[in-house]
Scaffold this motif. Structure first.
Motif, PDB file in Angstrom:
ATOM      1  N   ARG A   1       0.979  -1.196  -0.023  1.00  0.00           N
ATOM      2  CA  ARG A   1       0.182  -0.073   0.060  1.00  0.00           C
ATOM      3  C   ARG A   1       0.806   1.066   0.189  1.00  0.00           C
ATOM      4  O   ARG A   1       0.373   2.079  -0.444  1.00  0.00           O
ATOM      5  CB  ARG A   1      -0.988  -0.066   1.205  1.00  0.00           C
ATOM      6  N   ASN A   2       2.223   0.968   0.457  1.00  0.00           N
ATOM      7  CA  ASN A   2       2.861   2.210   0.723  1.00  0.00           C
ATOM      8  C   ASN A   2       3.724   2.760  -0.752  1.00  0.00           C
ATOM      9  O   ASN A   2       4.310   3.728  -0.639  1.00  0.00           O
ATOM     10  CB  ASN A   2       3.895   2.106   1.707  1.00  0.00           C
ATOM     11  N   LEU A   3       3.672   1.889  -1.537  1.00  0.00           N
ATOM     12  CA  LEU A   3       4.463   2.105  -2.718  1.00  0.00           C
ATOM     13  C   LEU A   3       3.738   2.977  -3.834  1.00  0.00           C
ATOM     14  O   LEU A   3       2.458   3.110  -3.782  1.00  0.00           O
ATOM     15  CB  LEU A   3       4.460   0.678  -3.662  1.00  0.00           C
ATOM     16  N   ALA A   4       4.390   3.680  -4.734  1.00  0.00           N
ATOM     17  CA  ALA A   4       3.702   4.628  -5.599  1.00  0.00           C
ATOM     18  C   ALA A   4       2.975   3.910  -6.543  1.00  0.00           C
ATOM     19  O   ALA A   4       3.045   2.669  -6.811  1.00  0.00           O
ATOM     20  CB  ALA A   4       4.896   5.241  -6.363  1.00  0.00           C
ATOM     21  N   PRO A   5       1.993   4.517  -7.376  1.00  0.00           N
ATOM     22  CA  PRO A   5       1.088   3.739  -8.118  1.00  0.00           C
ATOM     23  C   PRO A   5       1.940   3.101  -9.395  1.00  0.00           C
ATOM     24  O   PRO A   5       1.493   2.073  -9.525  1.00  0.00           O
ATOM     25  CB  PRO A   5       0.118   4.774  -8.653  1.00  0.00           C
ATOM     26  N   LYS A   6       2.795   3.935  -9.717  1.00  0.00           N
ATOM     27  CA  LYS A   6       3.406   3.207 -10.949  1.00  0.00           C
ATOM     28  C   LYS A   6       4.507   1.954 -10.337  1.00  0.00           C
ATOM     29  O   LYS A   6       4.484   0.990 -11.285  1.00  0.00           O
ATOM     30  CB  LYS A   6       4.729   4.318 -11.493  1.00  0.00           C
ATOM     31  N   THR A   7       5.031   1.964  -9.449  1.00  0.00           N
ATOM     32  CA  THR A   7       5.619   0.947  -8.711  1.00  0.00           C
ATOM     33  C   THR A   7       4.527  -0.461  -8.559  1.00  0.00           C
ATOM     34  O   THR A   7       4.920  -1.272  -8.733  1.00  0.00           O
ATOM     35  CB  THR A   7       6.363   1.180  -7.302  1.00  0.00           C
ATOM     36  N   LYS A   8       3.400   0.015  -7.994  1.00  0.00           N
ATOM     37  CA  LYS A   8       2.471  -0.928  -8.007  1.00  0.00           C
ATOM     38  C   LYS A   8       2.076  -1.697  -9.253  1.00  0.00           C
ATOM     39  O   LYS A   8       2.001  -2.874  -9.281  1.00  0.00           O
ATOM     40  CB  LYS A   8       0.976  -0.176  -7.269  1.00  0.00           C
TER      41      LYS A   8
END
Length: 60
Positions: A8-15
């Motif tokens: 959940r703490n990752l950036a959207p692009k990383t997800k």
């Protein structure tokens, strides 16, 4: 907890990259598993060859 909360703490692009990588790995895994299973011994062709040999012996 480092499990699902870390995602959940990752950036959207990383997800998106993590999900895309997981899906790609899954698809290639299924593809290679299937190709290995199909490319193994050709039991059907072996059975057909034996049947043809039996028929040719019976005709002769």
């Amino acid at each position: 907890m480092a499990g699902p909360f870390a995602f959940r703490n990752l950036a959207p692009k990383t997800k998106n990259l993590v999900v895309a990588g997981g899906l790609t790995a899954f698809v290639f895994g299924v593809y290679f598993y299937t190709m290995r299973a199909v490319g193994g011994t050709d039991e059907l062709q072996t059975a057909i060859n034996k049947l043809e040999e039996q028929r040719s012996k019976q005709e002769a």
